[in-house]
Design a protein around this motif. Structure first.
Motif, mmCIF file in Angstrom:
data_model
loop_
_atom_site.group_PDB
_atom_site.id
_atom_site.type_symbol
_atom_site.label_atom_id
_atom_site.label_comp_id
_atom_site.label_asym_id
_atom_site.label_seq_id
_atom_site.Cartn_x
_atom_site.Cartn_y
_atom_site.Cartn_z
ATOM 1 N N MET A 49 0.822 -1.210 0.000
ATOM 2 C CA MET A 49 0.000 0.000 0.000
ATOM 3 C C MET A 49 0.858 1.263 0.000
ATOM 4 O O MET A 49 0.480 2.271 -0.607
ATOM 5 N N CYS A 139 -6.503 1.411 -0.261
ATOM 6 C CA CYS A 139 -7.076 0.281 0.468
ATOM 7 C C CYS A 139 -6.278 -0.985 0.202
ATOM 8 O O CYS A 139 -5.533 -1.080 -0.771
ATOM 9 N N SER A 140 -6.473 -1.966 1.079
ATOM 10 C CA SER A 140 -5.814 -3.255 0.882
ATOM 11 C C SER A 140 -6.549 -4.076 -0.169
ATOM 12 O O SER A 140 -5.920 -4.679 -1.032
ATOM 13 N N ASP A 142 -9.969 -4.016 -2.906
ATOM 14 C CA ASP A 142 -11.147 -3.448 -3.572
ATOM 15 C C ASP A 142 -11.993 -4.624 -4.041
ATOM 16 O O ASP A 142 -11.566 -5.408 -4.891
ATOM 17 N N ARG A 148 -15.092 2.196 -6.259
ATOM 18 C CA ARG A 148 -14.231 3.086 -7.041
ATOM 19 C C ARG A 148 -15.065 4.178 -7.720
ATOM 20 O O ARG A 148 -14.735 5.359 -7.666
ATOM 21 N N LEU A 158 -9.516 6.013 -5.795
ATOM 22 C CA LEU A 158 -9.262 4.792 -5.038
ATOM 23 C C LEU A 158 -8.065 4.079 -5.641
ATOM 24 O O LEU A 158 -8.029 3.800 -6.839
ATOM 25 N N ARG A 159 -7.081 3.785 -4.782
ATOM 26 C CA ARG A 159 -5.908 3.008 -5.167
ATOM 27 C C ARG A 159 -5.897 1.761 -4.296
ATOM 28 O O ARG A 159 -5.885 1.875 -3.078
ATOM 29 N N ALA A 160 -5.901 0.588 -4.932
ATOM 30 C CA ALA A 160 -5.996 -0.669 -4.198
ATOM 31 C C ALA A 160 -4.737 -1.500 -4.379
ATOM 32 O O ALA A 160 -4.264 -1.688 -5.502
ATOM 33 N N THR A 163 -7.158 -6.372 -5.716
ATOM 34 C CA THR A 163 -8.567 -6.346 -6.071
ATOM 35 C C THR A 163 -9.134 -7.754 -5.929
ATOM 36 O O THR A 163 -8.389 -8.733 -5.810
#
Length: 171
Positions: A49, A139-140, A142, A148, A158-160, A163
């Motif tokens: 992350m 986030c860890s 999605d 998103r 949102l950056r995951a 997924t």
């Protein structure tokens, strides 16, 4: 990243009937506390992350699952962390964000699992009402169920780290 996805999936994927925070019913559930309680795996997720962080001043861990992740990320980066309640407490300092100032600072929100993003939208609004500049959520996992898009509609990227597709790819 494939190895991390496999390890997270193996640690926290459950099947059954589950009601999600969004109110949706799901036949599978990613119990993030099962990886957050394993120090080595929590650190590996936090390291993944960290690579997604924008330039910023403060990490904001969402109550409850985002707090351990934000704490480890703070240790890895040296950035201060605040801890965001679902709503401002009605006693004491009456703050929504505990741990330090956010007014005028660029705050990156840290969350564990994102489904629709409903709780995130409320907490980001709270942070913004306290004067924080909030435009990114990291986030860890999605779950790829509209979060998103819902966040983007409110100016949040949102950056995951992982997924749902990543987690299921090794099956």
């Amino acid at each position: 990243m494939i190895d991390l996805a496999r390890r997270v999936y193996d640690a926290c994927h459950l099947t059954g009937t589950f009601t999600l925070r969004s109110g949706q019913t799901s036949a599978e559930y990613f119990d993030k506390y099962l990886f957050e309680g394993q120090p080595a795996l929590l650190r590996d997720v936090a390291e993944a992350m960290v690579t997604l962080l924008p330039e910023g001043d403060v990490l904001a861990g969402m109550e409850l699952g985002g707090i351990p992740i934000a704490t480890v990320m703070s240790q890895l980066t040296g950035l201060p962390a605040v801890f965001v309640r679902k709503q401002a407490k009605a006693y004491g300092t009456m703050k929504a964000a505990e741990g330090g100032p956010v007014r005028g600072l660029r705050v990156t929100v840290i969350e564990d699992v994102v489904t629709t993003g409903g709780a995130l939208l409320a907490s980001c609004a709270l942070l913004r009402s306290e004067g924080a500049v909030v435009d990114t959520v990291v986030c860890s996992i999605d779950r790829e169920q509209g979060g998103r898009e819902n966040l983007a509609a409110e100016g949040l990227e949102l950056r995951a780290a992982l997924t749902r597709t990543d987690l299921e790819a090794h099956l």
